[in-house]
Design a protein around this motif. Structure first.
Motif, PDB file in Angstrom:
ATOM      1  N   ASP A 290      -5.014  12.536 -25.834  1.00  0.00           N
ATOM      2  CA  ASP A 290      -4.259  13.793 -25.876  1.00  0.00           C
ATOM      3  C   ASP A 290      -5.123  15.000 -26.194  1.00  0.00           C
ATOM      4  N   GLN A 291      -6.305  14.798 -26.766  1.00  0.00           N
ATOM      5  CA  GLN A 291      -7.169  15.951 -27.031  1.00  0.00           C
ATOM      6  C   GLN A 291      -7.804  16.485 -25.751  1.00  0.00           C
ATOM      7  N   TYR A 292      -7.768  15.670 -24.687  1.00  0.00           N
ATOM      8  CA  TYR A 292      -8.324  16.105 -23.403  1.00  0.00           C
ATOM      9  C   TYR A 292      -7.237  16.427 -22.380  1.00  0.00           C
TER      10      TYR A 292
ATOM     11  N   PRO B 252       6.354  12.268 -28.164  1.00  0.00           N
ATOM     12  CA  PRO B 252       5.201  11.992 -29.031  1.00  0.00           C
ATOM     13  C   PRO B 252       4.455  10.713 -28.674  1.00  0.00           C
ATOM     14  N   ARG B 253       5.040   9.864 -27.831  1.00  0.00           N
ATOM     15  CA  ARG B 253       4.370   8.620 -27.463  1.00  0.00           C
ATOM     16  C   ARG B 253       3.099   8.857 -26.641  1.00  0.00           C
ATOM     17  N   HIS B 254       2.929  10.083 -26.107  1.00  0.00           N
ATOM     18  CA  HIS B 254       1.708  10.359 -25.349  1.00  0.00           C
ATOM     19  C   HIS B 254       0.468  10.260 -26.238  1.00  0.00           C
ATOM     20  N   LYS B 255       0.662  10.373 -27.558  1.00  0.00           N
ATOM     21  CA  LYS B 255      -0.466  10.290 -28.490  1.00  0.00           C
ATOM     22  C   LYS B 255      -1.009   8.870 -28.615  1.00  0.00           C
ATOM     23  N   LYS B 256      -0.263   7.897 -28.122  1.00  0.00           N
ATOM     24  CA  LYS B 256      -0.702   6.498 -28.180  1.00  0.00           C
ATOM     25  C   LYS B 256      -1.585   6.101 -26.997  1.00  0.00           C
ATOM     26  N   LEU B 257      -1.676   6.960 -26.005  1.00  0.00           N
ATOM     27  CA  LEU B 257      -2.408   6.594 -24.796  1.00  0.00           C
ATOM     28  C   LEU B 257      -3.914   6.619 -25.032  1.00  0.00           C
TER      29      LEU B 257
ATOM     30  N   LEU C 105      -5.967   8.941 -16.763  1.00  0.00           N
ATOM     31  CA  LEU C 105      -7.348   8.796 -17.233  1.00  0.00           C
ATOM     32  C   LEU C 105      -8.282   9.723 -16.465  1.00  0.00           C
ATOM     33  N   ARG C 106      -8.089   9.821 -15.161  1.00  0.00           N
ATOM     34  CA  ARG C 106      -8.934  10.720 -14.359  1.00  0.00           C
ATOM     35  C   ARG C 106      -8.875  12.137 -14.895  1.00  0.00           C
ATOM     36  N   LYS C 107      -7.670  12.620 -15.161  1.00  0.00           N
ATOM     37  CA  LYS C 107      -7.518  14.002 -15.611  1.00  0.00           C
ATOM     38  C   LYS C 107      -8.165  14.227 -16.974  1.00  0.00           C
ATOM     39  N   ALA C 108      -8.097  13.213 -17.829  1.00  0.00           N
ATOM     40  CA  ALA C 108      -8.744  13.323 -19.145  1.00  0.00           C
ATOM     41  C   ALA C 108     -10.262  13.345 -18.990  1.00  0.00           C
ATOM     42  N   LEU C 109     -10.795  12.471 -18.150  1.00  0.00           N
ATOM     43  CA  LEU C 109     -12.239  12.430 -17.922  1.00  0.00           C
ATOM     44  C   LEU C 109     -12.745  13.742 -17.317  1.00  0.00           C
ATOM     45  N   GLU C 110     -12.017  14.236 -16.330  1.00  0.00           N
ATOM     46  CA  GLU C 110     -12.453  15.474 -15.663  1.00  0.00           C
ATOM     47  C   GLU C 110     -12.413  16.651 -16.619  1.00  0.00           C
ATOM     48  N   LYS C 111     -11.422  16.669 -17.505  1.00  0.00           N
ATOM     49  CA  LYS C 111     -11.316  17.756 -18.476  1.00  0.00           C
ATOM     50  C   LYS C 111     -12.462  17.700 -19.481  1.00  0.00           C
TER      51      LYS C 111
END
Length: 356
Positions: A114-116, A126-131, A175-181
Motif C-alpha cells: 500500500d505504500q506504493y 482496509p484489507r488492501h493493507k494485507k496485500l 503487483l505490476r503497478k506497485a513495482l512500476e511506482k
C-alpha cells in the motif's frame, strides 16, 4: 469357495489383467508410433486439428529439443522461432522479475504494497493493507480473476487476503503497478533488464513493438478453424499476452529450475507449498506445485486465452521438463500424450493429481 470356483475366478482375474496389459501395451505402442518421427507427429496434429505446436524438451537441465510443427500460414511451415502468445505463462515471468528484485535486496516479499499502490476501488477497504508480493504470487489476494467479471466491473475482495487460494490475474496487475511506482520503470523495462537481456531472450516481450516480426507469429484459431484478431498490446499486462518463442521460454524455464540469479532462500520460498489448491496440488510463488511423493515435485503453469492453449512442467530434481505451445482453443487435448511420453512415470503422477 470350491476349488473349481476358485480356479475359474483365478482365470477371470488373469484374463482381465492380460486384457488390461494388452490394452495398455497397444496404447503405448500407438503413442510410440506417433512420436517415432516428425511426419507421424504432423499427421497426429492434423487429426486433432492443431494448426501449430511448439514443443520444448528439457533433459539434464538443458534444452535438448526445440521443434515447431504445423503451418504458420496455409502452405507455409512454421519456423522453429515462431512467436506464440502464451497467455498466462506470462505470470511466471512477472513472478521472476519480483523474485529477482527481492534477491537483489531492492524489494521485499512480505512488505505491504500500500505504500506504493492502492487501487482506487479498494481505497475504502482496509484489507488492501494485507496485500504483499507473497500473497499475490501464491494467488491468495481474494480478488476475482478479472474485475470485469463483476457486475459493477470494479475490483473487490471476495475473501480476506491470505486465507485461501483463488487464481487472479488482477493480483499480478496489482503487483505490476506497485513495482512500476516504486522503480519508476515499466514492467517490460524491468523484465528486459532483469530477465530477457541476461538470458538472451531476444524474441520475448510483454508489448507488441517494432521488434516483432509479424510473419513469424502463430495466429490463434477457434475450434472451427476461424482466426481470432491478434492482440497487440502497447502496455504490459503482468498476467497475460506475453509473446515469446519455444527456445526463449525454454531457456527461461531452465533458469527457473536452476534458481539462477536467485538467492537460495528465495528459491526455497518459490518452491515452498504456500497454499493448498487440492489434493497434492499447491501454489508456490508464481508456479503451481505438484507433490509427487518421496521429496519429488513438479513446477507448472498453464495459459488459456482465445486461440491459445499452452503449458509447462519442470522437474527440478531430475532436470527434466516439457513446454507445449498451441494456437487453438482445444489445444489442451494433446497435452496428455505429450506429458506421458516425455515425462514418463512422473507425467502419469502429475495427471493423476490433476484428475483427482
Amino acid at each position: 469357495m470350491t476349488k473349481y470356483i476358485q480356479y475359474i475366478f483365478l482365470l477371470l482375474v488373469v484374463s482381465i489383467n492380460n486384457i488390461y496389459a494388452q490394452s495398455e501395451k497397444k496404447t503405448t505402442n500407438n503413442d510410440e508410433m506417433i512420436f517415432s518421427n516428425d511426419p507421424s507427429i504432423e499427421n497426429w496434429l492434423k487429426e486433432n486439428k492443431i494448426p501449430t505446436l511448439g514443443l520444448g524438451i528439457i533433459e539434464d537441465g538443458k534444452l535438448k529439443e526445440v521443434k515447431v510443427f504445423g503451418e504458420i500460414k496455409k502452405g507455409i511451415s512454421a519456423p522453429n522461432n515462431t512467436y506464440f502468445n502464451v497467455a498466462s505463462l506470462t505470470k511466471p515471468v512477472t513472478a521472476m522479475v519480483a523474485l529477482r528484485l527481492i534477491s537483489l535486496g531492492k524489494w521485499k516479499l512480505d512488505e505491504p504494497l500500500d505504500q506504493y499502490w492502492v487501487d482506487p476501488d479498494l481505497a475504502n477497504d482496509p484489507r488492501h493493507k494485507k496485500l504483499t508480493t507473497r500473497i499475490i504470487l501464491s494467488h491468495q489476494t481474494g480478488f476475482p480473476n478479472w474485475r470485469w467479471m463483476n457486475t459493477d466491473k470494479k475490483l473487490n475482495f471476495q475473501f480476506d487476503p491470505g486465507t485461501k487460494c483463488q487464481y487472479s490475474g488482477e493480483g499480478f496487475e496489482y503487483l505490476r503497478k506497485a513495482l512500476e511506482k516504486k522503480f519508476q520503470k515499466s514492467l517490460d523495462q524491468l523484465a528486459q533488464e532483469l530477465i530477457f537481456q541476461p538470458l538472451k531472450m531476444n524474441d520475448t516481450n510483454y508489448i507488441w513493438d517494432q521488434n516483432i516480426n509479424e510473419s513469424r507469429f502463430a495466429i490463434g484459431y477457434n475450434k472451427e478453424g476461424q482466426p481470432y484478431p491478434t492482440e497487440k498490446r502497447e502496455t504490459a499486462n503482468a498476467a497475460d499476452d506475453l509473446h515469446t518463442t519455444v527456445e526463449d521460454y525454454g531457456n527461461f524455464l531452465i533458469s527457473v529450475m536452476k534458481g539462477k540469479s536467485l538467492k537460495p532462500e528465495i528459491f526455497q520460498e518459490m518452491v515452498k507449498k504456500q497454499v493448498k489448491v487440492k489434493g497434492d496440488l499447491y501454489f508456490g510463488l508464481g508456479f503451481a506445485m505438484y507433490d509427487l511423493g518421496n521429496g519429488n515435485y513438479a513446477l507448472s503453469h498453464s495459459g488459456s486465452d482465445p486461440g491459445t492453449r499452452c503449458i509447462a512442467f519442470l522437474l527440478p530434481n531430475s532436470g527434466k521438463g516439457i513446454l507445449i505451445f498451441t494456437n487453438v482453443d482445444e489445444g489442451q487435448k494433446i497435452y496428455e500424450k505429450l506429458i506421458i511420453h516425455y515425462l514418463g512415470e512422473d507425467g502419469k503422477k502429475i495427471l493423476e493429481i490433476e484428475n483427482r
